[in-house]
Design an enzyme around this catalytic site. Sequence first.
Site, mmCIF file in Angstrom:
data_model
loop_
_atom_site.group_PDB
_atom_site.id
_atom_site.type_symbol
_atom_site.label_atom_id
_atom_site.label_comp_id
_atom_site.label_asym_id
_atom_site.label_seq_id
_atom_site.Cartn_x
_atom_site.Cartn_y
_atom_site.Cartn_z
ATOM 1 N N GLU A 116 0.819 -1.212 0.000
ATOM 2 C CA GLU A 116 0.000 0.000 0.000
ATOM 3 C C GLU A 116 0.853 1.262 0.000
ATOM 4 O O GLU A 116 0.460 2.266 -0.567
ATOM 5 C CB GLU A 116 -0.929 0.024 1.231
ATOM 6 C CG GLU A 116 -1.990 -1.052 1.244
ATOM 7 C CD GLU A 116 -3.127 -0.813 0.269
ATOM 8 O OE1 GLU A 116 -3.236 0.303 -0.275
ATOM 9 O OE2 GLU A 116 -3.906 -1.751 0.052
ATOM 10 N N ASP B 71 -6.632 7.645 -5.071
ATOM 11 C CA ASP B 71 -6.015 6.396 -5.526
ATOM 12 C C ASP B 71 -6.236 6.246 -7.044
ATOM 13 O O ASP B 71 -6.849 7.119 -7.669
ATOM 14 C CB ASP B 71 -6.525 5.214 -4.706
ATOM 15 C CG ASP B 71 -7.918 4.741 -5.077
ATOM 16 O OD1 ASP B 71 -8.557 5.339 -5.976
ATOM 17 O OD2 ASP B 71 -8.390 3.768 -4.472
#
Length: 153
Positions: free
Chosen positions: A23, A32
């Site tokens: 991540e 994102d």
Amino acid sequence: MDLKTKIGTGVIAATIGLVAAWEGRSLVAYADPVGIPTICEGYTHGVKLGDVATPAQCDALTEQEVRKALAVVDGSTPGQLPDGVRVALASFVYNVGPGAYGGSTLLRRLRAGDLKAACNELPRWVYAGGKKLRGLERRRQAERKICISGLDL
């Protein structure tokens, strides 16, 4: 600390390490690849662009979400799964969410007792927003490798 607690703590630590490796960490919220506001290690719940977190807040959020993902995995089958399977699948659930996991062929194979086939489903989950992402391809290969590592093949 009894053995079961030590093993549980080890699985949580291993899962946090795996999640953190894939991540990455951002102390400032960003969009994102599919436009979802995200902070820390992929945390999205209630996040708004511009939000800021401290490293300690990120550590706490990540551990909280890993524990939730592990509880989803552990609650999805009647028996105890091998630790490698638990770590890999908790990382997967952390990334895709419990809803996607709950309706997956991966979970159907897991519940049928075919752990190898369940692990082999992971590389199929490499799309976000309809686009194949290289980072997800690499992550799923790593999760698959951990998932099958403890199985007698």
